[in-house]
Design a protein around this motif. Structure first.
Motif, mmCIF file in Angstrom:
data_model
loop_
_atom_site.group_PDB
_atom_site.id
_atom_site.type_symbol
_atom_site.label_atom_id
_atom_site.label_comp_id
_atom_site.label_asym_id
_atom_site.label_seq_id
_atom_site.Cartn_x
_atom_site.Cartn_y
_atom_site.Cartn_z
ATOM 1 N N ASN A 20 64.689 31.006 -1.872
ATOM 2 C CA ASN A 20 63.929 30.260 -2.781
ATOM 3 C C ASN A 20 64.644 29.033 -3.477
ATOM 4 O OD1 ASN A 20 61.280 31.456 -2.400
ATOM 5 N ND2 ASN A 20 61.661 32.784 -4.185
ATOM 6 N N ALA A 21 65.743 29.315 -3.781
ATOM 7 C CA ALA A 21 66.589 28.208 -4.804
ATOM 8 C C ALA A 21 66.868 27.063 -3.420
ATOM 9 C CB ALA A 21 67.966 28.888 -4.882
ATOM 10 N N SER A 22 67.311 27.501 -2.327
ATOM 11 C CA SER A 22 67.675 26.822 -1.088
ATOM 12 C C SER A 22 66.544 25.917 -0.813
ATOM 13 C CB SER A 22 68.266 27.473 0.311
ATOM 14 O OG SER A 22 68.724 26.685 1.091
ATOM 15 N N LEU A 23 65.223 26.696 -0.584
ATOM 16 C CA LEU A 23 64.078 26.001 -0.156
ATOM 17 C C LEU A 23 63.805 24.801 -1.213
ATOM 18 C CD1 LEU A 23 61.260 25.454 1.191
ATOM 19 C CD2 LEU A 23 60.562 27.194 -0.319
ATOM 20 N N TYR A 24 63.774 24.936 -2.345
ATOM 21 C CA TYR A 24 63.386 24.059 -3.466
ATOM 22 C C TYR A 24 64.600 22.981 -3.670
ATOM 23 C CZ TYR A 24 59.642 26.722 -4.142
ATOM 24 O OH TYR A 24 58.459 27.637 -4.042
ATOM 25 N N GLU A 25 65.835 23.363 -3.229
ATOM 26 C CA GLU A 25 67.002 22.404 -3.352
ATOM 27 C C GLU A 25 66.626 21.383 -2.043
ATOM 28 O OE1 GLU A 25 70.342 24.521 -3.509
ATOM 29 O OE2 GLU A 25 70.172 25.138 -5.436
ATOM 30 N N SER A 26 66.091 21.939 -1.073
ATOM 31 C CA SER A 26 65.802 20.988 0.176
ATOM 32 C C SER A 26 64.839 20.086 -0.006
ATOM 33 C CB SER A 26 65.761 21.906 1.250
ATOM 34 O OG SER A 26 66.839 22.757 1.677
ATOM 35 N N LEU A 27 63.835 20.050 -0.794
ATOM 36 C CA LEU A 27 62.835 19.529 -1.012
ATOM 37 C C LEU A 27 62.908 18.044 -1.021
ATOM 38 C CD1 LEU A 27 59.656 21.999 -2.079
ATOM 39 C CD2 LEU A 27 60.313 21.169 0.154
ATOM 40 N N LYS A 28 63.641 17.908 -2.408
ATOM 41 C CA LYS A 28 63.924 16.514 -2.633
ATOM 42 C C LYS A 28 64.663 15.658 -1.787
ATOM 43 C CE LYS A 28 66.041 13.670 -6.414
ATOM 44 N NZ LYS A 28 66.511 13.603 -7.680
ATOM 45 N N PRO A 29 65.811 16.178 -1.268
ATOM 46 C CA PRO A 29 66.345 15.293 -0.025
ATOM 47 C C PRO A 29 65.391 15.038 1.118
ATOM 48 C CG PRO A 29 67.558 17.054 -0.580
ATOM 49 C CD PRO A 29 66.487 17.325 -1.580
ATOM 50 N N TYR A 30 64.687 15.953 1.379
ATOM 51 C CA TYR A 30 63.350 15.559 2.599
ATOM 52 C C TYR A 30 62.531 14.472 2.087
ATOM 53 C CZ TYR A 30 64.712 18.767 6.050
ATOM 54 O OH TYR A 30 65.234 19.452 7.316
ATOM 55 N N ARG A 31 62.412 14.500 0.783
ATOM 56 C CA ARG A 31 61.332 13.591 0.243
ATOM 57 C C ARG A 31 62.068 12.193 0.253
ATOM 58 N NH1 ARG A 31 61.288 11.481 -4.110
ATOM 59 N NH2 ARG A 31 62.395 12.835 -5.426
ATOM 60 N N VAL A 32 63.362 12.132 -0.229
ATOM 61 C CA VAL A 32 63.987 10.845 -0.160
ATOM 62 C C VAL A 32 64.333 10.420 1.224
ATOM 63 C CG1 VAL A 32 66.094 9.894 -0.891
ATOM 64 C CG2 VAL A 32 65.080 11.579 -2.460
ATOM 65 N N TRP A 53 65.847 30.709 6.780
ATOM 66 C CA TRP A 53 65.799 32.033 6.641
ATOM 67 C C TRP A 53 67.022 32.494 7.218
ATOM 68 C CZ3 TRP A 53 63.992 36.112 4.612
ATOM 69 C CH2 TRP A 53 63.926 37.344 5.130
ATOM 70 N N LYS A 54 67.709 32.098 8.453
ATOM 71 C CA LYS A 54 68.809 32.286 8.964
ATOM 72 C C LYS A 54 70.053 32.126 8.133
ATOM 73 C CE LYS A 54 67.188 31.083 13.951
ATOM 74 N NZ LYS A 54 67.544 30.034 14.955
ATOM 75 N N GLU A 55 69.985 31.057 7.534
ATOM 76 C CA GLU A 55 71.090 30.819 6.557
ATOM 77 C C GLU A 55 71.066 31.636 5.144
ATOM 78 O OE1 GLU A 55 72.948 27.007 4.257
ATOM 79 O OE2 GLU A 55 71.686 26.734 5.899
ATOM 80 N N GLY A 78 73.079 42.240 10.881
ATOM 81 C CA GLY A 78 73.250 43.601 11.508
ATOM 82 C C GLY A 78 71.958 44.345 11.366
ATOM 83 N N SER A 79 70.726 43.931 11.036
ATOM 84 C CA SER A 79 69.457 44.629 10.885
ATOM 85 C C SER A 79 68.835 44.555 12.134
ATOM 86 C CB SER A 79 68.582 43.989 9.692
ATOM 87 O OG SER A 79 67.943 42.824 10.194
ATOM 88 N N LEU A 80 67.920 45.379 12.259
ATOM 89 C CA LEU A 80 66.887 45.787 13.654
ATOM 90 C C LEU A 80 66.317 44.192 13.925
ATOM 91 C CD1 LEU A 80 65.498 48.890 13.256
ATOM 92 C CD2 LEU A 80 67.328 48.345 14.981
ATOM 93 N N TRP A 81 65.749 43.294 12.891
ATOM 94 C CA TRP A 81 65.275 42.186 12.935
ATOM 95 C C TRP A 81 66.062 41.146 13.607
ATOM 96 C CZ3 TRP A 81 60.500 43.259 12.477
ATOM 97 C CH2 TRP A 81 59.991 44.084 11.719
ATOM 98 N N ASN A 82 67.333 41.281 13.553
ATOM 99 C CA ASN A 82 68.216 40.130 14.018
ATOM 100 C C ASN A 82 68.813 40.530 15.467
ATOM 101 O OD1 ASN A 82 68.188 38.945 11.655
ATOM 102 N ND2 ASN A 82 69.800 39.982 10.733
ATOM 103 N N GLN A 83 68.582 41.682 16.097
ATOM 104 C CA GLN A 83 68.831 42.147 17.404
ATOM 105 C C GLN A 83 67.803 41.749 18.370
ATOM 106 O OE1 GLN A 83 69.558 46.073 17.193
ATOM 107 N NE2 GLN A 83 71.222 45.731 15.421
#
Length: 94
Positions: free
Chosen positions: A12-24, A81-83, A89-94
């Motif tokens: 969530n923190a990464s998402l909201y930190e990314s929104l302003k640069p995309y807007r700019v 999500w990847k970052e 190592g979870s099943l979701w990543n294999q």
């Protein structure tokens, strides 16, 4: 704090930190984005600061207003999500 909750908070923190640069980069002011979305400029500020969370649908409309195509939107979300969200190592990543 559980690792799932920690990952969620980090994502969530990464998402909201990314929104302003995309807007700019899109060349939009907070006021112009607010007009495009039909909301108050204060809401844009609260979202960009992480004070107000977006639903998935709201996020998609927001990204569309920034000029992202569907492919770009899902790439943006997938990269976040990847970052910051996936478990190594979870099943979701294999």
């Amino acid at each position: 704090m559980s690792s799932s909750l920690y990952r969620s908070n980090r994502l969530n923190a990464s998402l909201y930190e990314s929104l302003k640069p995309y807007r700019v980069r899109s060349g939009l002011s907070q006021s112009a984005l607010a007009t495009e979305l039909g909301v108050d400029q204060a809401l844009i500020s609260r979202v960009e600061s992480g004070e107000r969370k977006l639903s998935f649908g709201e996020l998609m409309v927001w990204l569309e207003a920034l000029g992202m195509s569907e492919k770009e939107m899902f790439a943006f979300i997938g990269n976040l999500w990847k970052e910051h969200g996936s478990r190594a190592g979870s099943l979701w990543n294999q």
